[in-house]
Design an enzyme around this catalytic site. Structure first.
Site, mmCIF file in Angstrom:
data_model
loop_
_atom_site.group_PDB
_atom_site.id
_atom_site.type_symbol
_atom_site.label_atom_id
_atom_site.label_comp_id
_atom_site.label_asym_id
_atom_site.label_seq_id
_atom_site.Cartn_x
_atom_site.Cartn_y
_atom_site.Cartn_z
ATOM 1 N N VAL A 155 43.779 47.428 37.876
ATOM 2 C CA VAL A 155 42.533 47.079 37.199
ATOM 3 C C VAL A 155 42.445 45.562 37.120
ATOM 4 C CG1 VAL A 155 41.185 47.286 35.078
ATOM 5 C CG2 VAL A 155 42.708 49.138 35.752
ATOM 6 N N ILE A 168 39.705 42.875 35.475
ATOM 7 C CA ILE A 168 38.505 42.751 34.645
ATOM 8 C C ILE A 168 38.001 41.311 34.729
ATOM 9 C CG2 ILE A 168 37.542 42.994 32.314
ATOM 10 C CD1 ILE A 168 38.573 45.646 33.462
ATOM 11 N N THR A 198 36.326 32.826 34.141
ATOM 12 C CA THR A 198 36.679 31.845 35.172
ATOM 13 C C THR A 198 36.628 32.508 36.545
ATOM 14 O OG1 THR A 198 39.048 32.354 35.194
ATOM 15 C CG2 THR A 198 38.286 30.782 33.514
ATOM 16 N N HIS A 211 38.953 33.117 38.448
ATOM 17 C CA HIS A 211 40.212 33.811 38.720
ATOM 18 C C HIS A 211 39.972 35.248 39.193
ATOM 19 C CE1 HIS A 211 44.474 34.710 38.298
ATOM 20 N NE2 HIS A 211 44.166 35.767 37.569
#
EC number: 2.5.1.78
Length: 160
Positions: free
Chosen positions: A81, A83, A87, A89
């Site tokens: 997962v 999420i 940012t 990232h």
């Protein structure tokens, strides 16, 4: 498989196949549910041997472990997962994991079921994880897709 236009579920012929599942430890409630769905799918398909299960820290670690598992298995399932946060990232991780797992599939010629949820919210991930009340079970779907692809590859190899 779920979603608009999804095909009917198929339990592929899995006699003699070896399956491995690699799952992240982040968002344990969700990844544990994805893993449970994957294991149920393997059992429902009639896999004789229990799948090998490996847990890894996070999504970025999935491709390298999937590559190691692909060397000894007929199919691999990657579960995790990611999420979205505030940012970039999220984008980097999703791109790395997706490209890495695709590379494993193509380089090893072993199907890797993509059960990595890339969601905007935890609620979206829960809804896809096969939890009670979820609308989808992506762990199950990824497993059946990997096993089905392995069966097709086996048939193609037998056909010469």
């Amino acid at each position: 498989m779920s979603g608009l236009g999804a095909p009917a579920e198929v339990l592929p012929p899995v006699a003699g196949m070896r399956l491995a599942v690699v799952a992240t430890r982040w968002h344990a409630e969700i990844t544990d549910a994805l893993l449970a769905g994957a294991l149920r799918a393997a059992k429902d398909a009639g896999l004789a041997a229990a799948p090998a299960v490996v847990r890894v820290s996070g999504a970025v670690e999935l491709p390298v472990i999937a590559a190691a598992l692909a060397a000894r298995h007929d199919a691999v399932v990657a579960l995790g997962v990611v999420i979205r946060g505030g940012t970039p990232h999220f984008d980097y991780v999703c791109q790395f994991v997706t490209a890495g797992l695709a590379r494993v599939t193509l380089d090893a010629r072993v199907p890797v079921g993509f059960g990595v949820l890339t969601c905007d919210t935890v609620e979206q991930a829960r809804d896809r994880a096969g939890l009670p009340g979820s609308s989808e079970d992506k762990g199950r779907e990824a497993t059946l897709a990997a096993l089905d692809t392995a069966a097709v590859l086996r048939d193609l190899e037998l056909a010469g």
